[in-house]
Design an enzyme around this catalytic site. Structure first.
Site, PDB file in Angstrom:
ATOM      1  N   ASP A   1       2.595  -6.002   7.729  1.00 16.46           N
ATOM      2  CA  ASP A   1       1.624  -5.167   7.761  1.00 16.46           C
ATOM      3  C   ASP A   1       0.372  -6.032   7.559  1.00 16.46           C
ATOM      4  OD1 ASP A   1      -0.630  -3.429   7.318  1.00 16.46           O
ATOM      5  OD2 ASP A   1       0.674  -1.930   6.645  1.00 16.46           O
TER       6      ASP A   1
ATOM      7  N   PHE B   1       0.979  -1.136   0.039  1.00 17.62           N
ATOM      8  CA  PHE B   1       0.082  -0.061   0.277  1.00 17.62           C
ATOM      9  C   PHE B   1       0.976   1.232   0.064  1.00 17.62           C
ATOM     10  CE2 PHE B   1      -3.070   3.229   2.182  1.00 17.62           C
ATOM     11  CZ  PHE B   1      -4.070   2.782   1.209  1.00 17.62           C
TER      12      PHE B   1
ATOM     13  N   ARG C   1     -12.810  -4.382  -6.584  1.00 19.98           N
ATOM     14  CA  ARG C   1     -12.663  -5.235  -5.459  1.00 19.98           C
ATOM     15  C   ARG C   1     -13.841  -5.534  -4.827  1.00 19.98           C
ATOM     16  NH1 ARG C   1      -8.464  -2.654  -1.112  1.00 19.98           N
ATOM     17  NH2 ARG C   1     -10.202  -1.204  -1.149  1.00 19.98           N
TER      18      ARG C   1
ATOM     19  N   TYR D   1     -10.083  -0.661  11.354  1.00 27.81           N
ATOM     20  CA  TYR D   1     -11.380  -0.337  10.581  1.00 27.81           C
ATOM     21  C   TYR D   1     -11.977  -1.179   9.321  1.00 27.81           C
ATOM     22  CZ  TYR D   1      -8.140   2.400   7.989  1.00 27.81           C
ATOM     23  OH  TYR D   1      -6.888   2.803   7.331  1.00 27.81           O
TER      24      TYR D   1
HETATM   25  C1  LIG Z   1      -5.502   0.511   4.638  1.00 24.97           C
HETATM   26  C2  LIG Z   1      -4.164   0.390   4.930  1.00 24.97           C
HETATM   27  C3  LIG Z   1      -3.288   1.616   5.194  1.00 24.97           C
HETATM   28  C4  LIG Z   1      -3.977   2.884   5.906  1.00 24.97           C
HETATM   29  O1  LIG Z   1      -3.392   3.534   6.659  1.00 24.97           O
HETATM   30  P1  LIG Z   1      -3.936   4.861   7.733  1.00 24.97           P
HETATM   31  O2  LIG Z   1      -2.750   5.414   8.141  1.00 24.97           O
HETATM   32  O3  LIG Z   1      -4.906   4.163   8.596  1.00 24.97           O
HETATM   33  O4  LIG Z   1      -4.616   5.491   6.710  1.00 24.97           O
HETATM   34  C5  LIG Z   1      -2.057   1.400   5.419  1.00 24.97           C
HETATM   35  N1  LIG Z   1      -1.293   0.402   5.029  1.00 24.97           N
HETATM   36  C6  LIG Z   1      -1.926  -0.941   4.410  1.00 24.97           C
HETATM   37  C7  LIG Z   1      -1.299  -1.800   3.946  1.00 24.97           C
HETATM   38  C8  LIG Z   1      -3.422  -0.562   4.313  1.00 24.97           C
HETATM   39  O5  LIG Z   1      -3.973  -1.650   3.743  1.00 24.97           O
END
Ligand SMILES: *Cc1c(COP(=O)(O)O)cnc(C)c1O
Length: 397
Positions: free
Chosen positions: A184, A113, A356, A209
């Site tokens: 992660d 991500f 998705r 979330y």
């Molecule tokens: C959803 C997601 C995030 C989101 O990060 P936030 O700081 O909570 O906005 C980060 N990394 C990955 C791999 C995700 O899927």
């Protein structure tokens, strides 16, 4: 066997909606509203400042961390909740790099991500010690692990394709090369069984979330392996990670173990909604989640491929190599998704062409999946997506 009819009854889903986007934002647990209302009126309203002790607000990050720990194979006292996932990625990475001072490479993949990669480059620039972020294709990760790598930083399940990394094998390989690992679990926690202890992961982070249903902007979590926790220096050395926050010393001393990964004041109201969402997980067996999620995904893939020839599978075909989501690709994916949402089938879209669909057994049934496929088929067969109203992009896709 987990009773999924019962878990489903604990969510407040709008009539007529088939919700296939819990991989992005989980739905509202029925109990969350009353829980938050109680925190507002009884705790904040009546306890006022006393709530920090009387209502246990200060202990929430650890208590909720333990509840999440059960779902990711982490022992009690090794997970803490707070901040957003981007912040937790930064903390884990900063600590891990310090534990491998002689090495300069952070290895990740281009299925990660973007925020994880952005946080890494931001940290590299701030440190200014010659670190480099090396990004390769997911299938090239294993061969790219070598003795230059300080930290292997991966997201276990790819947010676009659902491709699942082999956490156990890659962690073992990283350790054999002398590197540390950060996993992660954004698309893993609550989606499939995870065993951070068994895999010997050094650090793990994730958000609450998505599959955990904590609500928009619910706080993230971080795990640090117990044998590293006392040596990990928190780069974000906030007062609540101090050994004695209420001594108000002018010098920072890191707190015990995972406590040091706390930064500032916990978001008490958001934690209340998350705690209510985690109640639903108490009776849930993750192997039931996995078996059911695979069955739902298999039905969806088989039926869509049979009935919608124009849609191309964007996820691994082997269920053992997939998380709990399925992607289909089409040049008009955005418009098709908007047409689906207009008909009550809610998934989402990721540029340039990926639709998705997330399958969360807690509230999605086999009948939902079959009904969703009927609607996909109708939209494709009648080209119902080919309408200007479905082609204007919103800010959040
Ligand atoms: C959803 C997601 C995030 C989101 O990060 P936030 O700081 O909570 O906005 C980060 N990394 C990955 C791999 C995700 O899927």
């Amino acid at each position: 066997m987990t009773d999924f009819a019962q878990t489903r009854a604990r969510f407040d889903l709008p009539q007529g909606v088939i919700y296939l986007d819990g991989n992005s934002l989980g739905p509202l647990p029925k109990a969350a509203g009353a829980r938050v209302a109680r925190v507002l009126s009884e705790e904040w309203g009546k306890d006022l400042i006393r709530g920090w002790n009387a209502a246990g607000w200060m202990g929430q990050p650890r208590a909720i961390g333990d509840r999440i720990g059960r779902l990711i194979g982490a022992p009690q006292g090794t997970v803490v909740v707070g901040d957003t996932l981007s912040i937790k990625v930064y903390q884990a990475l900063a600590s891990a790099l310090e534990l491998r001072p002689e090495r300069k490479v952070i290895l990740s993949d281009n299925g990660n991500f973007p925020t994880d990669l952005y946080m890494a480059t931001g940290l590299i620039d701030s440190l200014d010690k010659g670190h480099a972020l090396k990004v390769v294709a997911p299938e090239e990760i294993e061969d790219a692990i070598d003795e230059t790598v300080a930290v292997l930083m991966l997201t276990e399940v790819d947010y676009r394709t659902g491709r699942l990394h082999d956490m156990m094998r890659l962690t073992e390989k990283a350790h054999a090369a002398g590197a540390l690992t950060i996993w992660d679990l954004a698309h893993s926690a609550g989606a499939l069984p995870v065993d951070v202890s068994g895999a010997k992961a050094d650090f793990a982070v994730g958000c609450t979330y998505k599959y955990l249903n904590g609500g928009p902007g619910a706080p993230a979590f971080i795990y640090v392996a117990p044998e590293l926790a006392e040596n990990a220096r928190p780069a974000l050395s906030g007062w609540l990670g101090h050994e004695a926050p209420f001594a108000f010393d002018l010098d920072y001393r890191a707190g015990q173990g995972i406590e040091r990964m706390r930064v500032g004041t916990p978001p008490v109201i958001a934690m209340a909604a998350l705690d209510a969402a985690l109640d639903i997980w108490d009776g849930v067996d993750m192997t039931d989640i996995r078996r059911t999620s695979i069955a739902l995904c298999e039905t969806f893939i088989t039926e869509v491929e049979k009935r919608c020839r124009d849609l191309r599978l964007g996820s691994p075909r082997d269920p053992e190599r997939r998380g709990s989501q399925v992607s289909f690709r089409h040049e008009e994916g955005y418009a098709i998704m908007q047409a689906l949402i207009a008909r009550g089938v809610i998934g989402d879209f990721r540029a340039p062409d990926t639709m998705r669909f997330g399958f969360a057994p807690l509230y999605v049934s086999e009948a939902d999946v079959r009904r969703a496929v009927d609607i996909v088929e109708e939209i494709m067969a009648k080209r119902l997506w080919d309408d200007p109203e479905f082609k204007t992009r919103a800010a959040v896709t």
